[in-house]
Design a protein around this motif. Structure first.
Motif, mmCIF file in Angstrom:
data_model
loop_
_atom_site.group_PDB
_atom_site.id
_atom_site.type_symbol
_atom_site.label_atom_id
_atom_site.label_comp_id
_atom_site.label_asym_id
_atom_site.label_seq_id
_atom_site.Cartn_x
_atom_site.Cartn_y
_atom_site.Cartn_z
ATOM 1 N N ASN A 175 0.358 -1.417 -0.250
ATOM 2 C CA ASN A 175 0.097 0.093 0.040
ATOM 3 C C ASN A 175 0.671 1.146 0.026
ATOM 4 O OD1 ASN A 175 0.997 -0.831 2.971
ATOM 5 N ND2 ASN A 175 -0.836 0.423 3.703
ATOM 6 N N VAL A 176 2.075 0.845 0.986
ATOM 7 C CA VAL A 176 2.729 2.221 0.770
ATOM 8 C C VAL A 176 3.737 2.920 -1.021
ATOM 9 C CG1 VAL A 176 5.348 3.628 1.837
ATOM 10 C CG2 VAL A 176 3.098 2.088 2.979
ATOM 11 N N ALA A 177 4.332 1.321 -1.231
ATOM 12 C CA ALA A 177 4.134 1.208 -2.482
ATOM 13 C C ALA A 177 3.834 2.066 -3.505
ATOM 14 C CB ALA A 177 4.963 0.253 -2.667
ATOM 15 N N PRO B 87 2.040 9.444 4.362
ATOM 16 C CA PRO B 87 0.869 9.688 4.729
ATOM 17 C C PRO B 87 0.229 7.938 4.418
ATOM 18 C CG PRO B 87 0.588 11.178 4.141
ATOM 19 C CD PRO B 87 1.977 10.901 3.735
ATOM 20 N N ASP B 88 -0.512 7.148 5.568
ATOM 21 C CA ASP B 88 -1.826 6.248 4.914
ATOM 22 C C ASP B 88 -2.543 6.409 5.420
ATOM 23 O OD1 ASP B 88 -2.360 4.126 3.321
ATOM 24 O OD2 ASP B 88 -1.474 2.440 4.602
ATOM 25 N N ALA C 25 -5.180 9.953 9.957
ATOM 26 C CA ALA C 25 -4.090 9.907 8.546
ATOM 27 C C ALA C 25 -3.177 8.933 9.224
ATOM 28 C CB ALA C 25 -3.330 10.810 7.814
ATOM 29 N N VAL C 26 -2.958 7.585 8.846
ATOM 30 C CA VAL C 26 -1.161 6.613 9.987
ATOM 31 C C VAL C 26 -0.229 7.394 9.425
ATOM 32 C CG1 VAL C 26 0.286 4.494 10.879
ATOM 33 C CG2 VAL C 26 -2.625 5.201 10.170
ATOM 34 N N ILE C 27 0.958 8.074 9.679
ATOM 35 C CA ILE C 27 2.241 8.344 9.164
ATOM 36 C C ILE C 27 3.197 6.831 8.958
ATOM 37 C CG2 ILE C 27 4.477 9.167 9.619
ATOM 38 C CD1 ILE C 27 3.274 10.877 11.370
ATOM 39 N N SER C 28 3.128 5.911 7.612
ATOM 40 C CA SER C 28 3.874 4.868 7.418
ATOM 41 C C SER C 28 5.195 5.344 7.554
ATOM 42 C CB SER C 28 3.215 4.392 5.914
ATOM 43 O OG SER C 28 3.234 4.751 5.228
ATOM 44 N N TRP C 29 5.610 6.217 7.169
ATOM 45 C CA TRP C 29 7.070 6.480 7.477
ATOM 46 C C TRP C 29 7.600 8.146 7.202
ATOM 47 C CZ3 TRP C 29 8.849 2.145 5.125
ATOM 48 C CH2 TRP C 29 9.805 1.845 4.933
ATOM 49 N N VAL C 30 8.865 8.187 8.389
ATOM 50 C CA VAL C 30 9.246 9.262 8.310
ATOM 51 C C VAL C 30 10.402 9.129 7.949
ATOM 52 C CG1 VAL C 30 9.703 10.951 10.171
ATOM 53 C CG2 VAL C 30 8.193 9.191 10.391
ATOM 54 N N VAL C 31 10.970 10.669 7.190
ATOM 55 C CA VAL C 31 12.444 10.586 6.137
ATOM 56 C C VAL C 31 13.181 10.956 7.160
ATOM 57 C CG1 VAL C 31 13.206 11.921 4.417
ATOM 58 C CG2 VAL C 31 11.020 11.278 4.193
ATOM 59 N N PRO C 32 13.988 10.503 7.868
ATOM 60 C CA PRO C 32 15.725 10.913 8.350
ATOM 61 C C PRO C 32 15.906 12.411 8.210
ATOM 62 C CG PRO C 32 15.433 8.345 7.553
ATOM 63 C CD PRO C 32 14.693 9.300 6.684
ATOM 64 N N GLY C 33 15.991 12.759 8.964
ATOM 65 C CA GLY C 33 16.707 13.921 9.142
ATOM 66 C C GLY C 33 16.048 15.465 8.978
ATOM 67 N N SER C 34 14.110 15.198 8.250
ATOM 68 C CA SER C 34 13.176 15.515 8.021
ATOM 69 C C SER C 34 12.855 16.414 9.126
ATOM 70 C CB SER C 34 12.155 14.672 7.515
ATOM 71 O OG SER C 34 11.862 14.373 7.966
ATOM 72 N N ILE D 236 -8.266 16.062 10.138
ATOM 73 C CA ILE D 236 -8.028 15.446 9.291
ATOM 74 C C ILE D 236 -8.583 14.182 9.589
ATOM 75 C CG2 ILE D 236 -6.066 13.772 8.488
ATOM 76 C CD1 ILE D 236 -5.505 17.252 8.737
ATOM 77 N N SER D 237 -9.100 13.265 8.300
ATOM 78 C CA SER D 237 -10.249 12.540 7.832
ATOM 79 C C SER D 237 -9.267 11.808 7.102
ATOM 80 C CB SER D 237 -11.083 12.984 6.889
ATOM 81 O OG SER D 237 -10.758 13.445 5.593
ATOM 82 N N GLY D 238 -7.819 12.079 6.388
ATOM 83 C CA GLY D 238 -7.894 11.045 5.864
ATOM 84 C C GLY D 238 -6.260 11.084 5.041
ATOM 85 N N ALA D 239 -5.272 10.386 4.508
ATOM 86 C CA ALA D 239 -4.053 10.756 4.122
ATOM 87 C C ALA D 239 -3.933 11.796 2.947
ATOM 88 C CB ALA D 239 -3.063 8.761 3.306
ATOM 89 N N SER D 240 -4.759 12.203 2.354
ATOM 90 C CA SER D 240 -4.750 12.921 1.587
ATOM 91 C C SER D 240 -5.180 13.885 1.274
ATOM 92 C CB SER D 240 -5.663 12.971 -0.072
ATOM 93 O OG SER D 240 -5.915 11.781 -0.591
#
Length: 361
Positions: A252-254, A275-276, A294-303, A324-328
């Protein structure tokens, strides 16, 4: 004649009453015994159904191999090649050996030649070539890359190619079985099977929302897809990280990243968050009954998100007090946001107020 009619009527009435009485007794007995019968039937048939389900995936393997192998390719010339000069001291035997080839696996995501591969930190090491499913080689062009997830999008000349779709499943379940088609160096398509053994909630990963499958893959098989029983991709093999099994980027992330790369050429990373949507499956895994967020599925290091202390599996409930209702909606809200950005998140069942620092005005 009259007497016979009067005599037979009571008999018929009595017979009818007796039949009704017997039917009533039968209904009462049936209502009492039927749940027990159903329970016994469930106990007897449940293992049989489980066995049939387990056999179903195995029985489908030949069809899955036949359907997916024509979409699998090997990419050469993309991964950074380790320098012999940078090897630790004492590795004299290694100095005489040629460096490992910069290869990765991939698969077609469009029938006109777009290839998705996994190559973190990738940059071309000379010409990029793709070993096609028929064994021939084709020149490839690097069209887009995502430093956060390691995904790269390549383009070769082609038409009517076999493609793979991403699974519609919300999130891979622990215990799910998958087919892993791959191309090893000097070989055509081969297969391995894997089982989802853990995810980032079990591993307590702070930045990466990965799943983990066993047994571990050979490192040269990075980029190989994890295929479900419907023939869809629900994971992509990532480089080994020293833990048991192989980490996989969830499908789903990909899918979200690929959609952005195909649409705009590069993924958008609003303040370093991927987000997801909070789907029912994710909500159960996160032990919440929330239906919005919205679920955080990835956090960019150093961001900015990383510096603020946001983690994968955090649920963003509100930004600047607005739900917030969702990822978009989260991406739209954070895209272009400036200055101090208050967030309300849910982590381990507790609401937490956090602050993101966007670019200055």
């Amino acid at each position: 004649m009259m007497d016979e009619t009067h005599t037979s009527f009571p008999r018929l009435l009595g017979t009818a009453l007796l039949i009704l009485l017997l039917v009533g007794i039968g209904a009462v007995i049936g209502a009492t015994l039927w749940p027990r019968v159903v329970t016994v039937e469930q106990r007897v048939t449940a293992p049989i159904r489980r066995d049939i389900g387990a056999q179903g995936f195995a029985e489908r393997l030949p069809d899955l191999v036949e359907a997916t192998c024509p979409a699998i390719v090997q990419v050469n010339g993309l991964l950074p090649t380790p320098s012999v000069a940078n090897l630790p001291k004492g590795h004299k035997a290694k100095r005489a050996m040629p460096p490992p080839p910069p290869i990765t696996n991939g698969f077609f995501v469009s029938d006109d030649g777009y290839v998705l591969a996994m190559a973190p930190g990738a940059h071309p090491q000379g010409p990029i070539s793709v070993q096609m499913p028929d064994g021939s080689n084709a020149e490839a062009e690097l069209r887009a890359s995502d430093p956060a997830t390691g995904l790269v999008l390549l383009k070769v000349d082609g038409k009517g190619l076999t493609t793979l779709d991403f699974s519609d499943e919300d999130f891979p379940r622990i215990g799910a079985s998958g087919l892993i088609p791959f191309v090893a160096p000097g070989q055509r398509c081969a297969i391995q099977t894997g089982i989802v053994a853990a995810d980032y909630l079990v591993d307590h990963a702070h930045n990466a929302g990965t799943i983990r499958a066993t047994p571990a893959l050979d490192p040269v098989l990075v980029g190989a897809p994890l295929i479900d029983s419907d023939g869809d991709v629900f994971g992509i093999a990532m480089p080994a990280d020293g833990k048991r099994g192989t980490p996989y980027l969830p499908g789903n992330v990909a899918a979200r990243v690929v959609s952005q790369m195909l649409r705009s050429g590069s993924p958008t990373r609003a303040l370093g968050i991927v987000p997801d949507d909070l789907t029912p499956v994710l909500a159960r895994r996160l032990a919440t009954d929330r239906q919005r967020g919205a679920v955080i599925s990835w956090v960019v290091p150093g961001s900015a998100a990383d510096k603020a202390g946001l983690h994968a599996a955090d649920i963003v409930l509100a930004v600047n007090g607005a739900p917030i209702s969702g990822a978009s909606e989260l991406s739209r809200t954070l895209d272009g946001a400036r200055g101090t950005i208050p967030l309300t998140i849910l982590r381990d069942g507790q609401q937490i107020a956090m602050t993101l620092s966007g670019p200055d005005q």
